[in-house]
Design an enzyme around this catalytic site. Sequence first.
Site, PDB file in Angstrom:
ATOM      1  N   ARG A   1     -11.174   6.104  -5.819  1.00  0.00           N
ATOM      2  CA  ARG A   1     -11.893   6.821  -4.761  1.00  0.00           C
ATOM      3  C   ARG A   1     -12.258   8.188  -5.321  1.00  0.00           C
ATOM      4  O   ARG A   1     -11.972   8.486  -6.477  1.00  0.00           O
ATOM      5  CB  ARG A   1     -11.020   6.945  -3.517  1.00  0.00           C
ATOM      6  CG  ARG A   1      -9.813   7.834  -3.718  1.00  0.00           C
ATOM      7  CD  ARG A   1      -9.016   7.974  -2.420  1.00  0.00           C
ATOM      8  NE  ARG A   1      -8.103   9.083  -2.503  1.00  0.00           N
ATOM      9  CZ  ARG A   1      -7.120   9.287  -1.643  1.00  0.00           C
ATOM     10  NH1 ARG A   1      -6.912   8.462  -0.636  1.00  0.00           N
ATOM     11  NH2 ARG A   1      -6.333  10.332  -1.754  1.00  0.00           N
TER      12      ARG A   1
ATOM     13  N   ASN B   1     -12.912  13.509   3.163  1.00  0.00           N
ATOM     14  CA  ASN B   1     -11.451  13.493   3.086  1.00  0.00           C
ATOM     15  C   ASN B   1     -11.012  14.375   1.930  1.00  0.00           C
ATOM     16  O   ASN B   1     -11.425  14.151   0.790  1.00  0.00           O
ATOM     17  CB  ASN B   1     -10.934  12.069   2.850  1.00  0.00           C
ATOM     18  CG  ASN B   1      -9.425  11.989   2.982  1.00  0.00           C
ATOM     19  OD1 ASN B   1      -8.896  12.149   4.078  1.00  0.00           O
ATOM     20  ND2 ASN B   1      -8.739  11.762   1.878  1.00  0.00           N
ATOM     21  N   GLU B   2     -10.240  15.376   2.251  1.00  0.00           N
ATOM     22  CA  GLU B   2      -9.622  16.226   1.227  1.00  0.00           C
ATOM     23  C   GLU B   2     -10.607  16.627   0.125  1.00  0.00           C
ATOM     24  O   GLU B   2     -10.467  16.226  -1.039  1.00  0.00           O
ATOM     25  CB  GLU B   2      -8.401  15.536   0.615  1.00  0.00           C
ATOM     26  CG  GLU B   2      -7.274  15.356   1.605  1.00  0.00           C
ATOM     27  CD  GLU B   2      -5.997  14.843   0.974  1.00  0.00           C
ATOM     28  OE1 GLU B   2      -6.061  14.242  -0.106  1.00  0.00           O
ATOM     29  OE2 GLU B   2      -4.935  15.054   1.576  1.00  0.00           O
TER      30      GLU B   2
ATOM     31  N   GLU C   1      -2.331  14.737   8.402  1.00  0.00           N
ATOM     32  CA  GLU C   1      -1.592  13.653   7.736  1.00  0.00           C
ATOM     33  C   GLU C   1      -0.210  14.151   7.325  1.00  0.00           C
ATOM     34  O   GLU C   1      -0.076  15.270   6.808  1.00  0.00           O
ATOM     35  CB  GLU C   1      -2.295  13.209   6.442  1.00  0.00           C
ATOM     36  CG  GLU C   1      -3.620  12.535   6.607  1.00  0.00           C
ATOM     37  CD  GLU C   1      -4.237  12.168   5.252  1.00  0.00           C
ATOM     38  OE1 GLU C   1      -3.510  12.088   4.245  1.00  0.00           O
ATOM     39  OE2 GLU C   1      -5.466  11.995   5.206  1.00  0.00           O
TER      40      GLU C   1
ATOM     41  N   HIS D   1       2.516   2.756   0.317  1.00  0.00           N
ATOM     42  CA  HIS D   1       2.599   4.018   1.046  1.00  0.00           C
ATOM     43  C   HIS D   1       3.190   3.748   2.417  1.00  0.00           C
ATOM     44  O   HIS D   1       2.789   2.829   3.109  1.00  0.00           O
ATOM     45  CB  HIS D   1       1.210   4.654   1.192  1.00  0.00           C
ATOM     46  CG  HIS D   1       1.285   6.095   1.561  1.00  0.00           C
ATOM     47  ND1 HIS D   1       1.614   6.509   2.825  1.00  0.00           N
ATOM     48  CD2 HIS D   1       1.110   7.214   0.828  1.00  0.00           C
ATOM     49  CE1 HIS D   1       1.623   7.840   2.849  1.00  0.00           C
ATOM     50  NE2 HIS D   1       1.324   8.289   1.650  1.00  0.00           N
TER      51      HIS D   1
ATOM     52  N   GLU E   1      -2.570   1.878  -2.314  1.00  0.00           N
ATOM     53  CA  GLU E   1      -1.493   2.550  -1.579  1.00  0.00           C
ATOM     54  C   GLU E   1      -0.696   1.575  -0.723  1.00  0.00           C
ATOM     55  O   GLU E   1      -0.198   1.923   0.347  1.00  0.00           O
ATOM     56  CB  GLU E   1      -2.069   3.693  -0.750  1.00  0.00           C
ATOM     57  CG  GLU E   1      -2.575   4.818  -1.660  1.00  0.00           C
ATOM     58  CD  GLU E   1      -3.067   6.049  -0.924  1.00  0.00           C
ATOM     59  OE1 GLU E   1      -3.479   5.943   0.245  1.00  0.00           O
ATOM     60  OE2 GLU E   1      -3.053   7.137  -1.544  1.00  0.00           O
TER      61      GLU E   1
HETATM   62  C1  GAL Z   1      -3.821  11.868   1.278  1.00  0.00           C
HETATM   63  C2  GAL Z   1      -5.106  11.129   1.577  1.00  0.00           C
HETATM   64  C3  GAL Z   1      -4.825   9.801   2.220  1.00  0.00           C
HETATM   65  C4  GAL Z   1      -3.745   9.056   1.509  1.00  0.00           C
HETATM   66  C5  GAL Z   1      -2.550   9.922   1.417  1.00  0.00           C
HETATM   67  C6  GAL Z   1      -1.398   9.265   0.745  1.00  0.00           C
HETATM   68  O1  GAL Z   1      -3.983  12.854   0.347  1.00  0.00           O
HETATM   69  O2  GAL Z   1      -5.930  11.881   2.407  1.00  0.00           O
HETATM   70  O3  GAL Z   1      -6.009   9.043   2.225  1.00  0.00           O
HETATM   71  O4  GAL Z   1      -4.191   8.723   0.226  1.00  0.00           O
HETATM   72  O5  GAL Z   1      -2.854  11.085   0.712  1.00  0.00           O
HETATM   73  O6  GAL Z   1      -0.298  10.127   0.651  1.00  0.00           O
END
Ligand code: GAL
Length: 664
Positions: free
Chosen positions: A104, A142-143, A298, A349, A346
């Site tokens: 990504r 995003n970020e 998040e 995750h 992920e």
């Molecule tokens: C963030 C991101 C998410 C996901 C997450 C995992 O930085 O915005 O999409 O990847 O990390 O920790």
Amino acid sequence: MILFGGDYNPEQWDAATWASDDALMRAAQVNTATVGVFSWALLEPSEGSFSFDWLDATLDRLHANGVRVVLATPTASPPPWFTLAHPDAMPVRPDGSRLWHGSRDTYCAAAPAYREASLRIAAELGKRYGSHPALAMWHVHNEYGTMCWCDHAASAFRAWLRARYRSLDSLNEAWGTAFWSQHYSSWDQVLPPRATQYLPNPGQSLDFRRFWSDELLARYVEQRDVLRSHTPDVPVTTNFMGPENLVMDPWSWGQEVDAVSVDHYLSSVSPLAGAADIAFVSDWARGVGLGRPWLLMEQAPSTVIADGVLSHRSPGRMLADSLGYVARGSDSALFFQWRASRAGAEMYHPALVPHAGADSRIFAETVALGATLSRLGEVAGSVSVPSSAAVLVDAASHWALQTRGLPSPHVRHLDVARALHGALWRSGIGCDVVAPGADLSAYPLVVVPAVYLLSSSAASCLRSYVAGGGQLVVTFCSGIADEQHRIWLDGYPGVLRDVLGIRVEEFHPLQPASSVGLAGSSGTGRLRTGGLWTGRLWTERLRTEGAAVLASYDSGDLAGLPAVTKHSFGTGTAWYLSTLLSDDALTALLGEIASAAGIVGSPPRVSVTRREASDGRSWLFAFNHGDGPASVPASGVDLLTDLEVTGTLELPPGGYAVIRERTR
Ligand code: GAL
């Protein structure tokens, strides 16, 4: 309402799972879902043709279930077709290698094709969902933080430099190009700091970071404005990475979002270190929004990734930690992500609904958290009461200290900021995080932690602050260079020497494992509380020019020379720390300086913060991070238990409370 929920990726699942999601979201009292963050390939399966069926169904379903949607533009992950159609928009590294899709964040944000495609998908979403009743907020991208060194980036960099410097002479002067034959005689010769033979030019590297911060901000703003043209009343945000990854300058970005949103992933399993980290990041997020309530967009459910290894927060901490953010101004506890993925990068995750399903500790804690947050709805929208102390944080100093060729690669502005913030936090003293140049007049105590670059105007703010009665604590590596990374001459820190009453001749940085002992000097040794002081990371040969010596180095080449000093300037006092004191010493010293400044903190390791509504209602958040019981003065009703508190709140170790205060 405190927003509770998180990233929701229903495109990874079938209809039976959606039905289960609906039921589980109701059980957990989830009220918010962030949707579509990485959905570009499904929404625009080929260039210019769109497919919104699944997203229509998702928004309708969430709406029917009482869940509000934070709808993302998916521009952080262009689809594979984009790479093939626009290879020139793929990012190039400093060494000239070009990246491919397959992960990504693979694009150059300065590439015209990427800009055009991003605005097109943002406009389509704005048109289609602008009036959908589920839509609560736009989440652009995003970020942001991806940089690129390609030719598109080079030409945008040159345009940025022309606007900043106007003439090549000014640029040559600012970058010190007289060194190593780097003088530019035409704008075309100016490049991004690409891979080269040896050390890069520090001014060029710093400006490249600044350029990307501004370039990415422009990309955010153009998407935001497209969305606003469809929905003038729907707030727009983008999720910032926490301060650890200062890719952009938060102080300029904070003004362009309707709410500051931050992603924060804990990196320590220790509850105490975690709580200190949450306090720092929350104070930073609130500061970036100039005091407005902000959104924790998040966090990771129940877990911490420390050194690449997944560890679990002990039971109950997900709830306590979430309240820690709310206590410091967050109006949300949102997570990445709702349901753990079966596949993809992920897949391990953690999620609110783990691979084990709803019959799990984590989901039980999710339900408990939802129930708790539903009791705190009245707090949303209130603002945090300003703190007594302020810590300066500066992205440019952080970037400049990362330049190769400096006296030590181990000094990081944010680490020093965290150390000093942490010391104040352990002393029970509330802190705001502010930008250099901010109005400091409301703070009895201001801390300057390795703010390496100070312009003469930012230094003047500090000078006036002390002259007017402020208490200023400055550490090593502050005010060493100007905003272009050119050294202030005639002794460090040239631009603050008069305020501090000192003059530093030499830097003596330490190896990471080394430390030095400090001895209290006669007459002023009363500050030597907390046992033997030690310093690490940095030492220096300094002489006083009016300052009193509080502690000196006790051995080596610097034996007997000043390490910590104090100087009266105008009606205020400026303290200087030439080394990074151990946590205990720092806590003791800052605690004493704060009490001399008239700041009354809470008991050590007890965190007390307050939020206030415009109608005068207020809420007190208290956490006991210590090992023994703690008492906190409070009167009102504990929203977590509905119990009355009259006069004193008793907290067991690890305990916390949220008190709706009687009108004070
Ligand atoms: C963030 C991101 C998410 C996901 C997450 C995992 O930085 O915005 O999409 O990847 O990390 O920790």
